[in-house]
Scaffold this active site. Sequence first.
Site, PDB file in Angstrom:
ATOM      1  N   GLU A 263       0.750 -74.335 -44.881  1.00 42.49           N
ATOM      2  CA  GLU A 263       0.675 -74.068 -46.087  1.00 42.49           C
ATOM      3  C   GLU A 263       1.347 -72.666 -46.175  1.00 42.49           C
ATOM      4  O   GLU A 263       0.455 -71.722 -45.958  1.00 42.49           O
ATOM      5  CB  GLU A 263      -0.746 -74.386 -46.847  1.00 42.49           C
ATOM      6  CG  GLU A 263      -0.809 -74.445 -48.119  1.00 42.49           C
ATOM      7  CD  GLU A 263      -1.813 -73.391 -48.588  1.00 42.49           C
ATOM      8  OE1 GLU A 263      -1.175 -72.449 -49.493  1.00 42.49           O
ATOM      9  OE2 GLU A 263      -2.675 -73.702 -48.727  1.00 42.49           O
ATOM     10  N   CYS A 302      -2.393 -68.261 -53.097  1.00 43.02           N
ATOM     11  CA  CYS A 302      -1.356 -69.214 -52.605  1.00 43.02           C
ATOM     12  C   CYS A 302      -0.972 -70.056 -53.988  1.00 43.02           C
ATOM     13  O   CYS A 302       0.394 -70.368 -54.228  1.00 43.02           O
ATOM     14  CB  CYS A 302      -1.281 -70.073 -51.776  1.00 43.02           C
ATOM     15  SG  CYS A 302      -3.172 -70.883 -51.896  1.00 43.02           S
TER      16      CYS A 302
HETATM   17  P1  NDP Z   1       0.571 -64.117 -41.581  1.00 42.63           P
HETATM   18  O1  NDP Z   1       1.414 -65.353 -41.476  1.00 42.63           O
HETATM   19  O2  NDP Z   1       1.299 -62.928 -40.766  1.00 42.63           O
HETATM   20  O3  NDP Z   1      -0.574 -64.525 -41.049  1.00 42.63           O
HETATM   21  C1  NDP Z   1      -1.341 -65.701 -41.321  1.00 42.63           C
HETATM   22  C2  NDP Z   1      -2.457 -66.138 -40.351  1.00 42.63           C
HETATM   23  O4  NDP Z   1      -1.635 -66.485 -39.258  1.00 42.63           O
HETATM   24  C3  NDP Z   1      -3.304 -64.965 -39.912  1.00 42.63           C
HETATM   25  O5  NDP Z   1      -4.371 -65.467 -39.387  1.00 42.63           O
HETATM   26  C4  NDP Z   1      -2.600 -64.331 -38.734  1.00 42.63           C
HETATM   27  O6  NDP Z   1      -3.516 -63.706 -37.642  1.00 42.63           O
HETATM   28  C5  NDP Z   1      -2.120 -65.475 -37.911  1.00 42.63           C
HETATM   29  N1  NDP Z   1      -0.974 -65.455 -37.205  1.00 42.63           N
HETATM   30  C6  NDP Z   1      -0.128 -64.298 -37.428  1.00 42.63           C
HETATM   31  N2  NDP Z   1       0.977 -64.323 -36.303  1.00 42.63           N
HETATM   32  C7  NDP Z   1       0.401 -65.315 -35.362  1.00 42.63           C
HETATM   33  C8  NDP Z   1       0.804 -65.825 -34.180  1.00 42.63           C
HETATM   34  N3  NDP Z   1       1.804 -65.357 -33.552  1.00 42.63           N
HETATM   35  N4  NDP Z   1       0.134 -66.881 -33.521  1.00 42.63           N
HETATM   36  C9  NDP Z   1      -1.118 -67.227 -34.055  1.00 42.63           C
HETATM   37  N5  NDP Z   1      -1.495 -66.845 -35.438  1.00 42.63           N
HETATM   38  C10 NDP Z   1      -0.839 -65.717 -35.959  1.00 42.63           C
HETATM   39  O7  NDP Z   1       0.437 -63.942 -43.193  1.00 42.63           O
HETATM   40  P2  NDP Z   1      -0.510 -63.045 -43.579  1.00 42.63           P
HETATM   41  O8  NDP Z   1      -1.892 -63.344 -44.029  1.00 42.63           O
HETATM   42  O9  NDP Z   1      -0.370 -61.376 -42.842  1.00 42.63           O
HETATM   43  O10 NDP Z   1       0.399 -62.446 -45.024  1.00 42.63           O
HETATM   44  C11 NDP Z   1       1.755 -62.138 -45.076  1.00 42.63           C
HETATM   45  C12 NDP Z   1       2.448 -63.178 -46.279  1.00 42.63           C
HETATM   46  O11 NDP Z   1       1.986 -64.404 -46.215  1.00 42.63           O
HETATM   47  C13 NDP Z   1       1.825 -62.468 -47.614  1.00 42.63           C
HETATM   48  O12 NDP Z   1       2.596 -61.470 -47.986  1.00 42.63           O
HETATM   49  C14 NDP Z   1       2.495 -63.867 -48.297  1.00 42.63           C
HETATM   50  O13 NDP Z   1       3.660 -63.623 -48.679  1.00 42.63           O
HETATM   51  C15 NDP Z   1       2.063 -64.874 -47.380  1.00 42.63           C
HETATM   52  N6  NDP Z   1       0.870 -65.633 -47.585  1.00 42.63           N
HETATM   53  C16 NDP Z   1       0.957 -66.829 -48.152  1.00 42.63           C
HETATM   54  C17 NDP Z   1      -0.080 -67.579 -48.566  1.00 42.63           C
HETATM   55  C18 NDP Z   1      -0.299 -69.000 -49.095  1.00 42.63           C
HETATM   56  O14 NDP Z   1      -1.125 -69.597 -48.924  1.00 42.63           O
HETATM   57  N7  NDP Z   1       1.030 -69.162 -49.583  1.00 42.63           N
HETATM   58  C19 NDP Z   1      -1.607 -66.874 -48.151  1.00 42.63           C
HETATM   59  C20 NDP Z   1      -1.412 -65.643 -47.510  1.00 42.63           C
HETATM   60  C21 NDP Z   1      -0.321 -65.227 -47.311  1.00 42.63           C
HETATM   61  P3  NDP Z   1      -3.603 -61.961 -37.900  1.00 42.63           P
HETATM   62  O15 NDP Z   1      -3.852 -61.649 -39.527  1.00 42.63           O
HETATM   63  O16 NDP Z   1      -4.603 -61.637 -36.842  1.00 42.63           O
HETATM   64  O17 NDP Z   1      -2.241 -61.544 -37.554  1.00 42.63           O
END
Ligand code: NDP
Length: 685
Positions: A263, A302
Amino acid sequence: MNVMSNRPRRLESYVSGQWVAGAKDGVPLLDASTGAPVAFIDSTGVNFKAALVYGREKGGPALRRLSFHERAAMLKALGQALMERKEEFYTLSTATGATRADSWVDIEGGIGTLLSYASKGRRELPNTRVLLDGDVELLSKDGTFSAQHILSPLQGVAVHINAFNFPCWGMLEKLAPTLLAGVPAIVKPASQTAYLTELMVRRVVETGILPEGALQLVCGSVGDLLDHVEGQDAVTFTGSATTGRRLKTHKAIVENSVRFTMEADSLNAAVLGLDAAPGTEEFDLFVKEVAREMTAKGGQKCTAIRRVIAPRAFSEALIENLRARLGKTALGNPTDEAVRMGPLASLDQREEVRARIRDLSADAEIVAGDPDNPSVTSGDAVAGAFLNPVLLYCDKPGSARAIHDVEAFGPVSTVMPYDTAEEAVDLALRGKGSLVASVFTNDPAFAEEVVLGLAPFHGRVMIGNRVSAKSSTGHGSPLPGLVHGGPGRAGGGEELGGMRGVKHYMQRTAIQGAPTLLSAVTGRWMPGAEARAGGEHPFRKSLAELKIGDQLITATRTVTLDDIEHFANFTGDTFYAHMDDEAAKANPFFDGRVAHGYLIVSFAAGLFVDPAPGPVLANYGVDNLRFLTPVNPGDTLQVQLTCKEINPRANAEHGEVRWDCNVTNQTGATVAQYDVLTMVAKTRE
Ligand code: NDP
């Protein structure tokens, strides 16, 4: 452990039955309003491979030993226990930048999802360990070879990688269907707000309600965890499209065909109807909804409305109204009760949103809000991640790109004008697939055209109008019973959707074989399977004594013309096919007067019922009733009633029994076929 002290703590992971701290001091996580450290996070040294093995070997078997109803009862107990502790979560939640209203969605919305799955699971699933999917497929003319699809729980672990915006709901909305399916989970919250998830998991573990290994938590990076996922595991991801794509193509996920649900970004649209001019209730509702979606959770949802698609003639009035409303939104530290919108989750996040607003500005002009100079009523304007709502306007959305491409994950939306319903749909679809869209209209023709146009590109479409205004759950609320997820850009995943969400963690298998063996596998009797007729009337048997396949072959009863006339006059159903021989003969289906279908059902009950008080407590309905052969006066009925499925209720003195009821005539042809549903006591009095 007192996790509520004001000193920043080192978060711990809960793996292989233990709380473990990372080997390093960790990265500080800052309060979104004050910039003060709340916690430190690190997962260095955690043995991720062992955690997966622990989930598979300890949590999975323990969950699979429970029936659906037992798992549902577990979710209910857990939901109730967490609800009792909710104030503790609210207190910590302010550090994430959430107001009380934002936290309600996250905390009570999350716990409510657990409770909703608990009650739906008990009502909608049988009290078994395996689910049947669809009807029996007959594969041979003589009925000796058939098939039934079943669903059984995956034997691996569900790894849930969550976003920062909903540290509680994000965990619980995935956990509820996973646990109900009988699958253990490893939850990995986004680092930024992981302290709240960690607190909730601590409370979950303390209750002792979940079997050991059913829930594990990783605070910090997941290290090499994904290298060890296997074909029975599942990975779900919520977050950015970039990370999502990277994980989806992870070697172990691709090579082992691991189920992966994503998602990601979603440029959700709200469409104002051509009928919804300023002054109509729909116009006012639309203004309220857009402003609410922009400011709730600081727009870090989201499902938030990113694109506001409005009739060109109403755009100016819409912007005026939105500007006035957004201008009144008090921005500040959520511990201050007057505050209506808190800061973004972090300063980094605010920088990210500012950069995306700059991208959007290539196509659109800012018509409300100043992204660079926050105006706050409380909180530290320098150290806090504050951002007032920013509204943009794009005059030529048909030729613009950024507004349909760039997600600014904050209180940011763009108004775009349209002239025809077709154009409104076209603009919405340029988002390339979204979680949700809403349409505000009171015109059924506009609703039909636009909603059907939007549907293939969306997981959910909400119609708003004056009638549903008070009861509507709103554009931005995913609900446990409704699908959450969207195609294309939204990630292509699907979560929730009631029992649909449970099935995502189960394997569908077509089982083929002889009916008796199929019945033994599925726990449900089917035509052609062995049955035991004779002996005691099955209605005399308690749930403990009754067996699938116990059968009653009744005496016979001949239907007379007098019976039909009596039934017609008694009930008032004097439809011509029962009363007028000529007219009935003219009907292509009948060869003269026929008995009422409900007369057949009534006579059938008269034939199979055992009248004395006993273990059968009530008849609560029939399923799948079909009348297959007309019954004429002089025809003789007989019933074959077979115990088809037994569902003992957890924590009750009774259960449900489904009976296969086959009513035949003197030639052996089936005249009516249905399932009779009864409540039966577990023991004889
Ligand atoms: P990320 O994609 O960076 O992170 C989402 C999750 O993935 C976090 O738990 C993160 O952990 C984890 N993650 C990141 N890199 C890895 C990896 N290499 N391996 C395994 N897990 C990983 O998104 P963010 O939460 O930082 O948000 C960034 C952007 O994402 C927002 O600005 C927004 O645009 C979008 N977003 C969209 C959402 C939606 O539902 N549409 C919801 C939230 C965000 P960790 O935090 O420890 O890096």
